[in-house]
Design an enzyme around this catalytic site. Structure first.
Site, PDB file in Angstrom:
ATOM      1  N   ARG A  53     -35.449 -36.591 -10.354  1.00  0.00           N
ATOM      2  CA  ARG A  53     -36.083 -37.886 -10.645  1.00  0.00           C
ATOM      3  C   ARG A  53     -35.766 -38.974  -9.632  1.00  0.00           C
ATOM      4  O   ARG A  53     -36.232 -40.088  -9.767  1.00  0.00           O
ATOM      5  CB  ARG A  53     -35.745 -38.333 -12.074  1.00  0.00           C
TER       6      ARG A  53
ATOM      7  N   CYS B 226     -42.008 -19.940 -18.789  1.00  0.00           N
ATOM      8  CA  CYS B 226     -42.480 -20.206 -17.423  1.00  0.00           C
ATOM      9  C   CYS B 226     -43.962 -19.877 -17.265  1.00  0.00           C
ATOM     10  O   CYS B 226     -44.693 -20.612 -16.612  1.00  0.00           O
ATOM     11  CB  CYS B 226     -41.660 -19.407 -16.424  1.00  0.00           C
TER      12      CYS B 226
ATOM     13  N   LYS C 189     -37.518 -38.653 -28.058  1.00  0.00           N
ATOM     14  CA  LYS C 189     -38.395 -37.543 -28.440  1.00  0.00           C
ATOM     15  C   LYS C 189     -38.805 -37.565 -29.904  1.00  0.00           C
ATOM     16  O   LYS C 189     -39.883 -37.120 -30.264  1.00  0.00           O
ATOM     17  CB  LYS C 189     -37.658 -36.217 -28.193  1.00  0.00           C
TER      18      LYS C 189
ATOM     19  N   ASN D  23     -41.229 -38.109 -23.505  1.00  0.00           N
ATOM     20  CA  ASN D  23     -40.160 -37.363 -22.842  1.00  0.00           C
ATOM     21  C   ASN D  23     -39.531 -38.234 -21.749  1.00  0.00           C
ATOM     22  O   ASN D  23     -39.411 -39.443 -21.929  1.00  0.00           O
ATOM     23  CB  ASN D  23     -40.684 -36.004 -22.365  1.00  0.00           C
TER      24      ASN D  23
ATOM     25  N   GLU E  55     -40.953 -35.716  -9.987  1.00  0.00           N
ATOM     26  CA  GLU E  55     -40.648 -36.656 -11.070  1.00  0.00           C
ATOM     27  C   GLU E  55     -39.982 -37.927 -10.567  1.00  0.00           C
ATOM     28  O   GLU E  55     -39.593 -38.783 -11.353  1.00  0.00           O
ATOM     29  CB  GLU E  55     -39.750 -35.961 -12.115  1.00  0.00           C
TER      30      GLU E  55
ATOM     31  N   GLU F 215     -30.341 -26.155 -23.124  1.00  0.00           N
ATOM     32  CA  GLU F 215     -31.142 -25.068 -23.696  1.00  0.00           C
ATOM     33  C   GLU F 215     -30.434 -23.736 -23.467  1.00  0.00           C
ATOM     34  O   GLU F 215     -30.710 -22.756 -24.131  1.00  0.00           O
ATOM     35  CB  GLU F 215     -32.537 -25.016 -23.050  1.00  0.00           C
TER      36      GLU F 215
ATOM     37  N   ASP G 221     -34.177 -30.191 -31.198  1.00  0.00           N
ATOM     38  CA  ASP G 221     -34.214 -30.525 -29.766  1.00  0.00           C
ATOM     39  C   ASP G 221     -34.619 -31.983 -29.574  1.00  0.00           C
ATOM     40  O   ASP G 221     -35.330 -32.316 -28.638  1.00  0.00           O
ATOM     41  CB  ASP G 221     -35.162 -29.579 -28.999  1.00  0.00           C
TER      42      ASP G 221
ATOM     43  N   THR H 132     -31.006 -33.062 -12.840  1.00  0.00           N
ATOM     44  CA  THR H 132     -32.391 -33.442 -12.563  1.00  0.00           C
ATOM     45  C   THR H 132     -32.545 -34.961 -12.515  1.00  0.00           C
ATOM     46  O   THR H 132     -33.520 -35.465 -11.973  1.00  0.00           O
ATOM     47  CB  THR H 132     -33.333 -32.890 -13.658  1.00  0.00           C
TER      48      THR H 132
ATOM     49  N   VAL I 159     -41.529 -29.464 -17.628  1.00  0.00           N
ATOM     50  CA  VAL I 159     -41.506 -28.328 -18.553  1.00  0.00           C
ATOM     51  C   VAL I 159     -42.904 -27.960 -19.056  1.00  0.00           C
ATOM     52  O   VAL I 159     -43.239 -26.790 -19.176  1.00  0.00           O
ATOM     53  CB  VAL I 159     -40.506 -28.573 -19.708  1.00  0.00           C
TER      54      VAL I 159
HETATM   55  N1  PQQ Z   1     -36.703 -31.849 -18.413  1.00  0.00           N
HETATM   56  C1  PQQ Z   1     -38.030 -32.002 -18.561  1.00  0.00           C
HETATM   57  C2  PQQ Z   1     -38.902 -32.196 -17.403  1.00  0.00           C
HETATM   58  O1  PQQ Z   1     -38.350 -32.520 -16.343  1.00  0.00           O
HETATM   59  O2  PQQ Z   1     -40.112 -32.014 -17.539  1.00  0.00           O
HETATM   60  C3  PQQ Z   1     -38.378 -31.925 -19.861  1.00  0.00           C
HETATM   61  C4  PQQ Z   1     -37.193 -31.709 -20.548  1.00  0.00           C
HETATM   62  C5  PQQ Z   1     -36.155 -31.667 -19.610  1.00  0.00           C
HETATM   63  C6  PQQ Z   1     -36.940 -31.525 -21.924  1.00  0.00           C
HETATM   64  O3  PQQ Z   1     -37.866 -31.608 -22.751  1.00  0.00           O
HETATM   65  C7  PQQ Z   1     -35.625 -31.253 -22.329  1.00  0.00           C
HETATM   66  O4  PQQ Z   1     -35.361 -31.075 -23.518  1.00  0.00           O
HETATM   67  C8  PQQ Z   1     -34.570 -31.186 -21.350  1.00  0.00           C
HETATM   68  N2  PQQ Z   1     -33.352 -30.913 -21.828  1.00  0.00           N
HETATM   69  C9  PQQ Z   1     -32.300 -30.839 -21.010  1.00  0.00           C
HETATM   70  C10 PQQ Z   1     -31.008 -30.532 -21.658  1.00  0.00           C
HETATM   71  O5  PQQ Z   1     -31.031 -30.323 -22.859  1.00  0.00           O
HETATM   72  O6  PQQ Z   1     -29.965 -30.479 -20.995  1.00  0.00           O
HETATM   73  C11 PQQ Z   1     -32.421 -31.070 -19.644  1.00  0.00           C
HETATM   74  C12 PQQ Z   1     -33.687 -31.370 -19.095  1.00  0.00           C
HETATM   75  C13 PQQ Z   1     -33.706 -31.628 -17.634  1.00  0.00           C
HETATM   76  O7  PQQ Z   1     -32.598 -31.712 -17.063  1.00  0.00           O
HETATM   77  O8  PQQ Z   1     -34.712 -31.747 -16.981  1.00  0.00           O
HETATM   78  C14 PQQ Z   1     -34.813 -31.409 -19.973  1.00  0.00           C
END
Ligand code: PQQ
Length: 681
Positions: A122, A611, A336, A395, A70, A186, A309, A168, A545
């Site tokens: 990222r 997953c 979102k 996203n 990413e 989450e 969310d 991330t 995700v």
């Molecule tokens: N990270 C991704 C990804 O990297 O594809 C997609 C998401 C995250 C989400 O859709 C999230 O809702 C999300 N939420 C959190 C959080 O609520 O703390 C963290 C992250 C993340 O750190 O990647 C994602």
């Protein structure tokens, strides 16, 4: 007058002055979203609408990874810094693609299951000879840019016994500070952003996005105000409340502020999180902080009392727009929840909000800047199909803003999902049938108890933020396409879920050039110039995700950086076909006990679903769909799942969580699904 950008004798000898100067020259790509305004608009114009068809590969670099990539590459003083999965940093010669060094922070594999959304990263920040990376296990690390040697690391997690914090996002740097937030909402998380001194990592300030206490003494006045908006008896007190600042942070050098986007509520469902209601400040908000002290200045809450969310963590862009009311300094935001926001960045007042995709939770915003909610959207009494869903109408994939066209280029999408209130939900309690509850996910909802009616989609959307309307779009095969980048050459670049990298005419949306890269693309591209040659670069590697369980190309994800220039002649590297390395035939016709199927389905949902996807109906993404497993594996599943067979790859050992009989039930459900779907083929 714009200051001059000067390369430094020290690698990554970048400072505030140079980041600002580079906004005008565009020769380097010095921060995640290019400049302090985070526009992803490069003034480079050697590659333009007339010659982009001549783009060819200059070099490619193998990240040696299989999970989601990413990162946007950072380029400073001729060196590219890019991260792969598991927070591994690569330094590469930006002209040749030669490896200079690799730094692996050795993230313990159990963090694979702590991260909600793949083991992604990222990217880095560079400043004064250092490279900064946030690691999946919650550390902020400073490396010597010249060597990749670790100089210092700080633990950003305030309580590892209570919270599952993962990093991330890319750090940001300004005025000798490096700032970072984290994810985890989450599972169990309390959101905050922290600033550290770039020299030695000492903490300078921290701001919490959700209250830590319900009565005095409060950490700061913003916490006191927030505490009054949460039910003191709610489950947020057990699991943290959320509001994680896991991606968007933008430094406003004119006003010396940091704006952050905050995440969803934890648990998701407000009925359990804060049963008596309340706005639950500062969830799903854009917040302005004093950049020197972290003091709260203002907030705009996009979704009061979030329950869907709806993170407001998506990319924030600073711009100056000519509006009917005159020239305004604004923030542009497409979070979102499906509304495009133009927010006054002086005072945080909403200027306008319009849906950029189909939205069914609110009909619009009232005069006071609050959404007008749709009666049943909170799914209190009956299930509700959320549009957009928790995957977001947009996203983390960065968008871009081209001041010449006046358009914002948004990777827009829809992934169907329905939610239903779960009266049985309890924090940290395994309830079969409750999504991922045995891995400590805290949603408070059961999912898809009604089949969603919406169709998945993905498109590149060119949006006019002044008129608040769509100007053009390009439809894709699938949701989950890459971030965008735009240039003074009149171009927009984007990679796609189905493994292409494409250049469009920024004004008209006409597709001008494309190339097949060896994987679905989710990251955003960058561009830079060395010795008079402009390069366009993108790091590829399917995942995130959505990419864990689904795919849109038959190429197996392989992490790589592709760098292009006009008349580049390097051969495209070999790709790996999915079918070469994974089974694509269903494991049907194998024995199992019929009475295990029902309980197995419930256990599958609470342990495997996010997953591995729905057995046989999904086809597998970066992680295999288990209905396509080798029959031998399914027959030995209890031994493997309860023996840590895939621990090194980030899958937990379920020995403490499931019995042999439980795993056999799960296998029965997988085999049953394989049989059902095989019959329809
Ligand atoms: N990270 C991704 C990804 O990297 O594809 C997609 C998401 C995250 C989400 O859709 C999230 O809702 C999300 N939420 C959190 C959080 O609520 O703390 C963290 C992250 C993340 O750190 O990647 C994602």
């Amino acid at each position: 007058k714009a200051p001059q950008a000067t390369p430094s004798p020290t690698p990554a000898g970048v400072d505030d002055h140079r980041i600002r100067a580079n906004q005008a020259s565009g020769k380097e790509w010095l921060s995640y979203n290019f400049d302090y305004d985070e526009t992803r608009y490069s003034p480079l114009r050697q590659i333009d609408t007339g010659n982009v068809g001549r783009l060819g590969l200059a070099w490619s670099y193998d990240l040696g990874s299989e999970r989601g990539v990413e990162a946007t590459p950072i380029v400073a003083d001729g060196v590219m810094y890019v991260t792969g999965p598991w927070s591994v940093v690569h330094a590469i010669d930006a002209r040749t693609g030669a490896r200079l060094w690799v730094y692996d922070p050795k993230v313990p594999p159990e963090f694979g299951a702590w991260a909600c959304c793949d083991v992604v990263n990222r990217g880095v920040a560079v400043y004064k000879g250092k490279v900064f990376v946030g690691t999946l296990h919650g550390y902020l690390v400073a490396l010597e840019a010249a060597s990749g040697k670790e100089l210092w690391r700080v633990d950003t997690n305030i309580d590892r016994t209570r919270y599952k914090h993962t990093i991330t996002g890319a750090p940001r740097v300004f005025r000798d500070k490096v700032v970072i937030g984290h994810g985890g909402a989450e599972l169990a998380a309390v959101g905050y952003v922290s600033a550290y001194h770039v020299d030695d990592g000492r903490m300078l300030w921290r701001w919490f996005s959700v209250p830590q206490r319900v009565e005095p003494p409060f950490y700061d006045p913003s916490q006191e105000r927030a505490a009054a908006t949460w039910d003191p008896k709610g489950a947020w007190r057990e699991v943290g409340g959320g509001g994680t600042i896991w991606d968007a942070m933008v430094y406003d050098h004119e006003l010396n502020r940091l704006y952050v986007g905050t995440g969803n509520g934890n648990p998701w469902n407000r009925e359990v999180r804060s049963p008596s209601g309340g706005d639950n400040l500062y969830l799903s908000s854009v917040v302005a902080l004093d950049a020197d002290t972290g003091r709260y200045l203002w907030h705009f809450q996009e979704v009061p009392g979030d329950t869907w969310d709806y993170t407001a963590t998506q990319h924030l862009i600073l711009a100056e727009l000519k509006l009917a009311s005159g020239k305004r300094k604004v923030l542009l935001h497409a979070p979102k929840n499906g509304f495009f926001y133009v927010i006054d960045r002086q005072d945080g007042k909403l200027i306008s909000a319009k849906p950029y995709v189909e939205v069914n939770w609110a009909t619009g915003y009232d005069e006071s800047g609050r959404p007008i909610e749709v009666e049943d959207a909170r799914a209190r009494q009956k299930p509700w199909e959320t549009r957009p869903s928790a995957y977001g109408a947009h996203n983390w994939h960065p968008m871009s803003f081209n001041p010449n066209t006046g358009l914002v280029y948004i990777p827009a999408q829809g992934v169907p999902l329905a939610i239903e209130h779960d009266p049985q939900w309890r924090a940290r309690t395994h309830l079969p049938g409750r999504p991922m509850s045995n891995l400590d996910w805290n949603l408070g909802y059961v999912l898809n108890t009604i089949p969603p009616q919406a169709k998945p989609f993905g498109h590149l959307l060119a949006w006019d933020p002044v008129a608040q309307k769509e100007v053009w779009r390009q439809e894709y095969l699938s949701p989950w396409n890459g971030g965008t980048m735009t240039t003074a050459g009149g171009l927009v670049f984007q990679g796609t879920a189905d493994g292409r990298f494409i250049a469009y005419d920024a004004k008209t949306g006409a597709s001008l050039w494309q190339v097949e890269v060896g994987s679905g693309v989710i990251a955003g591209p960058a561009t830079y110039e060395i010795d008079g040659t402009q390069y366009v670069t993108v790091a590829v590697g399917w995942g995130g995700v959505y990419g864990l369980a689904a795919r849109a190309t038959e190429r197996l994800s392989q992490g790589r950086v592709y760098t292009f220039k006009l008349d580049g002649k390097a051969p495209l590297p070999p790709v790996r076909e999915y079918a070469q390395l994974r089974r694509t035939t269903l494991a049907s016709g194998l024995p199992y006990r019929a009475e295990d199927v029902g309980p197995g389905a419930q256990l599958y949902v609470s342990n495997c679903l996010f997953c591995h996807g729905v057995p046989a109906l999904d086809r597998g993404g970066n992680l295999p769909n288990l209905a396509y497993s080798d029959p031998q594996i399914l027959s030995e599943l209890p031994k493997l799942v309860r023996g840590g067979a895939w621990r090194a790859r980030g899958m937990p050992d379920f020995a403490e969580r499931l019995s042999d009989a439980d795993v056999e039930r799960i296998a029965a459900f997988i085999l049953n699904m394989a049989d059902i779907v095989a019959q329809t083929q």
